[in-house]
Design a protein around this motif. Structure first.
Motif, PDB file in Angstrom:
ATOM      1  N   ARG A   1      29.583  68.233 -28.411  1.00  0.00           N
ATOM      2  CA  ARG A   1      29.618  68.167 -26.706  1.00  0.00           C
ATOM      3  C   ARG A   1      28.120  66.767 -26.388  1.00  0.00           C
ATOM      4  O   ARG A   1      28.039  67.276 -25.060  1.00  0.00           O
ATOM      5  N   VAL A   2      28.324  66.300 -27.325  1.00  0.00           N
ATOM      6  CA  VAL A   2      27.338  64.769 -26.804  1.00  0.00           C
ATOM      7  C   VAL A   2      28.542  63.602 -26.548  1.00  0.00           C
ATOM      8  O   VAL A   2      28.307  62.770 -25.715  1.00  0.00           O
ATOM      9  N   LEU A   3      29.335  63.430 -27.712  1.00  0.00           N
ATOM     10  CA  LEU A   3      30.378  62.073 -27.436  1.00  0.00           C
ATOM     11  C   LEU A   3      30.765  62.250 -26.661  1.00  0.00           C
ATOM     12  O   LEU A   3      31.793  63.471 -26.645  1.00  0.00           O
ATOM     13  N   GLY A   4      31.518  60.875 -26.031  1.00  0.00           N
ATOM     14  CA  GLY A   4      32.681  60.774 -24.836  1.00  0.00           C
ATOM     15  C   GLY A   4      31.514  61.541 -23.300  1.00  0.00           C
ATOM     16  O   GLY A   4      32.424  62.096 -22.551  1.00  0.00           O
ATOM     17  N   HIS A   5      30.924  62.064 -23.467  1.00  0.00           N
ATOM     18  CA  HIS A   5      30.376  62.699 -22.063  1.00  0.00           C
ATOM     19  C   HIS A   5      29.701  62.102 -21.244  1.00  0.00           C
ATOM     20  O   HIS A   5      28.214  60.539 -21.985  1.00  0.00           O
ATOM     21  N   ASP A   6      29.160  61.690 -20.434  1.00  0.00           N
ATOM     22  CA  ASP A   6      28.574  60.539 -19.577  1.00  0.00           C
ATOM     23  C   ASP A   6      26.469  61.325 -19.785  1.00  0.00           C
ATOM     24  O   ASP A   6      26.223  62.354 -19.723  1.00  0.00           O
ATOM     25  N   ALA A   7      26.198  60.836 -18.650  1.00  0.00           N
ATOM     26  CA  ALA A   7      24.918  60.756 -18.275  1.00  0.00           C
ATOM     27  C   ALA A   7      24.432  62.020 -17.513  1.00  0.00           C
ATOM     28  O   ALA A   7      23.316  62.346 -18.372  1.00  0.00           O
ATOM     29  N   HIS A   8      25.254  62.198 -16.854  1.00  0.00           N
ATOM     30  CA  HIS A   8      25.325  64.000 -15.922  1.00  0.00           C
ATOM     31  C   HIS A   8      25.231  65.173 -17.155  1.00  0.00           C
ATOM     32  O   HIS A   8      24.461  65.851 -17.238  1.00  0.00           O
ATOM     33  N   GLY A   9      26.128  64.592 -17.547  1.00  0.00           N
ATOM     34  CA  GLY A   9      26.732  66.087 -19.130  1.00  0.00           C
ATOM     35  C   GLY A   9      26.052  65.941 -19.506  1.00  0.00           C
ATOM     36  O   GLY A   9      25.012  67.126 -20.180  1.00  0.00           O
ATOM     37  N   LEU A  10      24.841  64.987 -21.072  1.00  0.00           N
ATOM     38  CA  LEU A  10      23.291  65.045 -20.832  1.00  0.00           C
ATOM     39  C   LEU A  10      22.413  65.404 -20.589  1.00  0.00           C
ATOM     40  O   LEU A  10      22.007  66.448 -21.179  1.00  0.00           O
TER      41      LEU A  10
END
Length: 119
Positions: free
Chosen positions: A40-49
């Protein structure tokens, strides 16, 4: 006299057995670091976090890299984002620790921060 010679000889023999520890050979490949539970974290951008954890406690930019830090009562999570090609920077690595600095499993920290956000 003989006992003295025997004791001295024994001491010298035992001293020869004590020496520096043998050098250990380093592994030929680096250890594998598990990414299980970090999907749910790796490969995601700042907006996703931000959508997942809320606003970060810290947002540091250095060159093309960026570190977002999220904190809760259980742990602190540092997410490191770097650009891949021409796309928005994405999380390539995460680090986690307890508020007092002791280690904590990264996936457990992610789960704790998500649970804390849902409260």
């Amino acid at each position: 006299m003989r006992i003295g010679i025997v004791l001295a000889t024994s001491a010298l023999l035992l001293a020869g057995c004590v020496g520096p520890p043998a050098a250990r050979e380093l592994p030929s490949t680096p250890p594998v670091i598990s990414t299980a539970g970090l999907e749910r974290v790796l490969g995601h951008d700042a907006h996703g976090l931000v959508a997942l954890f809320g606003e970060p406690e810290l947002d540091v930019r250095e060159g093309e890299g960026r570190k977002l830090q999220f904190a809760g009562p259980i742990c602190v999570l540092d997410a490191y984002l770097y650009p891949k090609g021409r796309h928005e920077p994405i999380v390539t690595y995460v680090d986690a620790r307890q508020p007092d600095g002791r280690d904590i499993d990264r996936a457990s920290c992610v789960a704790a921060l998500i649970a804390n956000r849902k409260r």
